[in-house]
Write an enzyme that holds these catalytic residues in place. Structure first.
Site, PDB file in Angstrom:
ATOM      1  CE1 TYR A  60      25.728  21.358  -1.959  1.00 45.21           C
ATOM      2  CE2 TYR A  60      24.556  22.548  -0.240  1.00 45.21           C
ATOM      3  CZ  TYR A  60      25.079  22.500  -1.525  1.00 45.21           C
ATOM      4  OH  TYR A  60      24.949  23.582  -2.349  1.00 45.21           O
TER       5      TYR A  60
HETATM    6  N1  LIG Z   1      20.004  26.737  -5.877  1.00 43.80           N
HETATM    7  C1  LIG Z   1      20.459  27.144  -4.701  1.00 43.80           C
HETATM    8  O1  LIG Z   1      19.703  27.659  -3.866  1.00 43.80           O
HETATM    9  C2  LIG Z   1      21.904  27.013  -4.343  1.00 43.80           C
HETATM   10  C3  LIG Z   1      22.324  27.479  -3.084  1.00 43.80           C
HETATM   11  C4  LIG Z   1      23.664  27.373  -2.739  1.00 43.80           C
HETATM   12  C5  LIG Z   1      24.581  26.834  -3.633  1.00 43.80           C
HETATM   13  N2  LIG Z   1      24.148  26.374  -4.837  1.00 43.80           N
HETATM   14  C6  LIG Z   1      25.152  25.804  -5.744  1.00 43.80           C
HETATM   15  O2  LIG Z   1      24.978  26.396  -7.017  1.00 43.80           O
HETATM   16  C7  LIG Z   1      25.308  25.455  -8.043  1.00 43.80           C
HETATM   17  C8  LIG Z   1      24.153  25.318  -9.019  1.00 43.80           C
HETATM   18  O3  LIG Z   1      23.002  24.904  -8.303  1.00 43.80           O
HETATM   19  P1  LIG Z   1      21.601  24.644  -8.994  1.00 43.80           P
HETATM   20  O4  LIG Z   1      20.570  25.052  -8.022  1.00 43.80           O
HETATM   21  O5  LIG Z   1      21.609  25.204 -10.363  1.00 43.80           O
HETATM   22  O6  LIG Z   1      21.619  23.044  -9.047  1.00 43.80           O
HETATM   23  P2  LIG Z   1      21.125  22.040 -10.196  1.00 43.80           P
HETATM   24  O7  LIG Z   1      21.110  20.685  -9.548  1.00 43.80           O
HETATM   25  O8  LIG Z   1      19.872  22.542 -10.815  1.00 43.80           O
HETATM   26  O9  LIG Z   1      22.285  22.115 -11.269  1.00 43.80           O
HETATM   27  C9  LIG Z   1      23.486  21.391 -11.180  1.00 43.80           C
HETATM   28  C10 LIG Z   1      23.770  20.758 -12.532  1.00 43.80           C
HETATM   29  O10 LIG Z   1      25.016  20.067 -12.418  1.00 43.80           O
HETATM   30  C11 LIG Z   1      24.918  18.840 -13.109  1.00 43.80           C
HETATM   31  N3  LIG Z   1      25.834  17.915 -12.453  1.00 43.80           N
HETATM   32  C12 LIG Z   1      25.773  17.454 -11.195  1.00 43.80           C
HETATM   33  N4  LIG Z   1      26.809  16.638 -10.936  1.00 43.80           N
HETATM   34  C13 LIG Z   1      27.545  16.575 -12.086  1.00 43.80           C
HETATM   35  C14 LIG Z   1      28.729  15.912 -12.466  1.00 43.80           C
HETATM   36  N5  LIG Z   1      29.378  15.132 -11.593  1.00 43.80           N
HETATM   37  N6  LIG Z   1      29.214  16.088 -13.713  1.00 43.80           N
HETATM   38  C15 LIG Z   1      28.552  16.891 -14.603  1.00 43.80           C
HETATM   39  N7  LIG Z   1      27.421  17.548 -14.303  1.00 43.80           N
HETATM   40  C16 LIG Z   1      26.921  17.393 -13.046  1.00 43.80           C
HETATM   41  C17 LIG Z   1      23.473  18.403 -12.994  1.00 43.80           C
HETATM   42  O11 LIG Z   1      23.068  17.569 -14.071  1.00 43.80           O
HETATM   43  C18 LIG Z   1      22.727  19.739 -12.961  1.00 43.80           C
HETATM   44  O12 LIG Z   1      22.203  20.057 -14.240  1.00 43.80           O
HETATM   45  C19 LIG Z   1      25.659  24.161  -7.312  1.00 43.80           C
HETATM   46  O13 LIG Z   1      27.061  24.120  -7.177  1.00 43.80           O
HETATM   47  C20 LIG Z   1      25.000  24.314  -5.969  1.00 43.80           C
HETATM   48  O14 LIG Z   1      25.637  23.547  -4.980  1.00 43.80           O
HETATM   49  C21 LIG Z   1      22.834  26.448  -5.213  1.00 43.80           C
END
Ligand SMILES: NC(=O)c1ccc[n+]([C@@H]2O[C@H](COP(=O)([O-])OP(=O)(O)OC[C@H]3O[C@@H](n4cnc5c(N)ncnc54)[C@H](O)[C@@H]3O)[C@@H](O)[C@H]2O)c1
Length: 339
Positions: A152
């Site tokens: 990841y």
């Molecule tokens: N939540 C955390 O603690 C955290 C920490 C570090 C980084 N992030 C990053 O922040 C961003 C948002 O995270 P989140 O927690 O809201 O995650 P999440 O999984 O809730 O949201 C991601 C969304 O992206 C959509 N998605 C995934 N792959 C896709 C694709 N190929 N095409 C179209 N849509 C797609 C999913 O349906 C989902 O609704 C991500 O990039 C994640 O890596 C999150």
């Protein structure tokens, strides 16, 4: 302003879109509704956003460049905030392809289209996981990040470096932010707080990895959104390097590109985190201590100096307040959303 946000059915994208809509902006939300977790939760987030007339949802995959291009031809955004991704450290052991598709191909499509429309500011979500087992704390943007421990993290680091080259080659202003364990209402079912609360309420054991010795810099969702919104106005430009004693600006010398941590800045040991959850729930957990999982990092701890210097935004929600708000939301929605 007009924002294209990817990942609006996701946890962070939903909160960000809602905040921008409440402030009177126009938002197009692009999300593939991937089945990584409870689709009812994703649909409910989009349904809540659809209450705003200035929100347009588009269901599509990032890998489908033609659909992304059609979306952008109808709606030319001032700012693109790219949050959609395959998230999660542990699932990247099971299904690495999902990470290649979403985080590499998908992010490259966003870079290409952002270049085509010469967007004013492209913002992309990276992660604290890129710091790997960095022994230096707090983690600074200038620390080395070329030894990720999980696949990841390696896809997110790859996204950052692809973005740097596009910023250089096409003079495209790009901010990459590194988020640190975000939590709060409407949160993700695969993350610790959600899993712990659910298991404790259902009288099941909670699995605590790293024998409870790991620590995480938890970031409350509203503080994170404050940081993203404030940073959206700080468009990277090589002419505007910040000069503050003791702070190293991560702004590239070759491109309008900057990486910024958004974290709580106050790491918490996992066992203290469990204590807080128990206290707020008023119920003890059945604790099962397990070894660290492959790909996990022992600790995360954000330096928020650069965020503060650039925006004045400073995360301020206490863990107890944030956990209380999450649990209230969980109790209110667990029946309807089958959480
Ligand atoms: N939540 C955390 O603690 C955290 C920490 C570090 C980084 N992030 C990053 O922040 C961003 C948002 O995270 P989140 O927690 O809201 O995650 P999440 O999984 O809730 O949201 C991601 C969304 O992206 C959509 N998605 C995934 N792959 C896709 C694709 N190929 N095409 C179209 N849509 C797609 C999913 O349906 C989902 O609704 C991500 O990039 C994640 O890596 C999150």
């Amino acid at each position: 302003m007009r924002y294209l946000i990817t990942g609006t059915a996701g946890f962070i994208g939903f909160h960000l879109a809602r905040r921008l809509l409440e402030a009177g902006h126009e938002v197009t939300g692009f999300d593939g509704m991937t089945p990584y977790y409870n689709l009812r939760l994703k649909a409910a987030r989009h349904a809540a956003l659809t209450q705003f007339p200035a929100f347009e949802p588009v269901i599509g995959m990032l890998e489908d460049r033609a659909q992304l291009a059609r979306t952008l031809s109808r709606f030319t955004p001032d700012v693109i905030i790219h949050l959609a991704a395959q998230a999660g450290v542990r699932f990247s052991l099971e299904n690495p392809k999902a990470y290649v598709d979403s985080n590499l191909i998908g992010s490259w499509n966003i870079l290409e289209l952002a270049r085509e429309i010469s967007v004013g500011h492209l913002m992309m979500a990276s992660t604290s996981s890129v710091y790997g087992a960095n022994p230096e704390v707090p983690f600074r943007e200038s620390d080395g990040t070329d030894q990720p421990l999980s696949f990841y993290a390696s896809t997110k680091k790859s996204m950052e470096v692809m973005a740097h080259s596009y910023a250089h080659l096409h003079r495209l202003p790009i901010s990459a932010f590194r988020f640190f364990t975000v939590y709060g209402p409407w949160g993700r079912p695969d993350m610790a707080l959600f899993k712990f609360v659910k298991a404790i309420l259902e009288d099941r054991e909670i699995e605590i990895y790293g024998q409870g010795q790991m620590s995480r810099d938890f970031t409350y969702i509203d503080d994170l959104i404050d940081g993203i919104v404030a940073l959206s106005a700080v468009v990277p430009s090589e002419q505007h390097r910040i000069e503050v004693a003791g702070i190293t600006d991560s702004l590239s010398r070759q491109a309008p590109y900057r990486v910024v941590n958004i974290g709580g800045g106050q790491p918490v040991a996992l066992l203290d985190f469990v204590d807080t959850v128990e206290k707020v729930l008023g119920k003890p957990a059945k604790r099962k201590l397990l070894p660290m999982q492959n790909g996990d990092v022992p600790r995360t701890y954000a330096s928020t100096d650069l965020l503060m210097a650039l925006t004045g935004a400073m995360p301020s929600t206490t863990l107890e307040d944030g956990v209380t708000t999450f649990i209230q939301w969980y109790l209110d929605h667990r029946g309807e959303l089958q959480l």
